[in-house]
Design an enzyme around this catalytic site. Structure first.
Site, short mmCIF file in Angstrom:
data_model
loop_
_atom_site.label_atom_id
_atom_site.label_comp_id
_atom_site.label_asym_id
_atom_site.label_seq_id
_atom_site.Cartn_x
_atom_site.Cartn_y
_atom_site.Cartn_z
N HIS A 118 2.25 1.80 5.95
CA HIS A 118 0.82 1.65 5.67
C HIS A 118 0.58 1.28 4.20
CE1 HIS A 118 -3.51 2.56 6.32
NE2 HIS A 118 -3.46 2.97 5.05
N GLU A 119 1.21 2.03 3.31
CA GLU A 119 0.95 1.79 1.88
C GLU A 119 1.51 0.44 1.42
OE1 GLU A 119 -1.22 3.64 0.45
OE2 GLU A 119 -1.24 5.20 1.99
N HIS A 122 -1.05 -2.10 1.96
CA HIS A 122 -1.99 -2.18 0.83
C HIS A 122 -1.36 -2.93 -0.35
CE1 HIS A 122 -5.06 0.20 2.69
NE2 HIS A 122 -4.43 1.38 2.61
N HIS A 128 -8.01 -1.93 5.45
CA HIS A 128 -7.87 -1.29 6.76
C HIS A 128 -8.26 -2.23 7.90
CE1 HIS A 128 -7.91 2.77 4.56
NE2 HIS A 128 -6.67 2.32 4.75
N1 TQI Z 1 -4.71 7.38 1.46
C1 TQI Z 1 -5.68 6.35 1.54
C2 TQI Z 1 -5.06 5.14 2.30
O1 TQI Z 1 -3.90 4.78 2.01
C3 TQI Z 1 -6.11 5.88 0.18
C4 TQI Z 1 -7.16 4.85 0.33
C5 TQI Z 1 -8.40 5.01 0.79
C6 TQI Z 1 -7.00 3.48 0.11
N2 TQI Z 1 -9.04 3.81 0.85
C7 TQI Z 1 -8.21 2.88 0.44
C8 TQI Z 1 -5.95 2.73 -0.36
C9 TQI Z 1 -8.37 1.54 0.34
C10 TQI Z 1 -6.13 1.39 -0.48
C11 TQI Z 1 -7.33 0.78 -0.11
O2 TQI Z 1 -5.75 4.60 3.14
S1 TQI Z 1 -4.57 8.47 2.65
C12 TQI Z 1 -4.49 6.65 6.12
C13 TQI Z 1 -5.48 6.24 7.12
C14 TQI Z 1 -4.03 7.63 4.04
C15 TQI Z 1 -4.93 7.29 5.00
O3 TQI Z 1 -3.52 9.36 2.25
O4 TQI Z 1 -5.86 9.03 2.92
C16 TQI Z 1 -3.16 6.33 6.28
C17 TQI Z 1 -2.71 7.34 4.19
F1 TQI Z 1 -5.49 4.91 7.18
F2 TQI Z 1 -5.18 6.71 8.31
F3 TQI Z 1 -6.67 6.67 6.80
C18 TQI Z 1 -2.26 6.69 5.32
CL1 TQI Z 1 -2.58 5.52 7.68
ZN ZN Z 2 -5.00 2.90 3.78
#
Ligand code: TQI
Ligand code: ZN
Ligand code: CA
Length: 160
Positions: A118-119, A122, A128
């Site tokens: 996932h990261e 990004h 998303h």
């Molecule tokens: N971290 C968030 C994420 O990686 C951080 C974040 C929020 C973000 N909005 C963003 C990063 C926009 C980049 C761009 O999405 S988390 C999920 C999901 C997280 C969240 O730790 O909350 C996943 C990590 F998508 F399910 F909300 C992994 Cl898959």
């Molecule tokens: Zn994310």
């Protein structure tokens, strides 16, 4: 459906090979899950990745951080935010060191490789997705493991 960051930041065409490094203090058991996640992205996109020990000059820097770690986006202890990564071409990828992490999908722990998939999305420029099943779909549960979805791959193809 996939989406991009505002302004659609991306790595330049001259940078289809990216290096990644682990900052000092990274837990040793994270290295192979993160390497597998990079391999999966490489197998499905025009990108290739190699690990370097040179964590100063690496394109992508992976580290474990806790609480307020100086980037303006403090972590929050167990649960809540698990990890974050920045849009191109920043390259920072932080795991929350206060989470229960697992190498093999385990109830109550977060799967290191799935979070990395996932990261890395990004890091490459994906925001998303609205497609359930996409790695960029914004729900993630402890114990869950996921792979790349056609929507994630189409997103990268559309961006580059
Ligand atoms: N971290 C968030 C994420 O990686 C951080 C974040 C929020 C973000 N909005 C963003 C990063 C926009 C980049 C761009 O999405 S988390 C999920 C999901 C997280 C969240 O730790 O909350 C996943 C990590 F998508 F399910 F909300 C992994 Cl898959
Ligand atoms: Zn994310
Ligand atoms: Ca947290």
């Amino acid at each position: 459906h996939y989406s991009f960051f505002p302004g659609e930041p991306r790595w330049p065409a001259s940078q289809s090979h990216l290096t990644y490094a682990f900052l000092p203090g990274t837990r040793a058991d994270a290295i192979s899950p993160v390497a597998k996640a990079f391999q999966t992205w490489a197998a499905n996109t025009h990108f290739s990745f190699s690990r370097t020990e040179d964590y100063v000059n690496a394109d992508i820097k992976v580290s474990f951080e806790r609480g307020d770690h100086g980037d303006g986006f403090p972590f929050d202890g167990p649960d809540g935010t698990l990890a974050h990564a920045y849009a191109p071409t920043d390259g920072r990828f932080h795991y929350d060191a206060d989470e229960q992490w697992s190498v093999i999908a385990t109830p109550g722990a977060y799967h290191l490789e799935t979070l990395a998939l996932h990261e890395i999305g990004h890091l490459l420029g994906l925001e998303h997705s609205s497609i359930e099943g996409a790695i960029m779909y914004p729900t993630f549960m402890p114990g869950e493991s996921k792979g790349l979805h056609g929507d994630d791959i189409q997103g990268i193809k559309a961006l580059y």
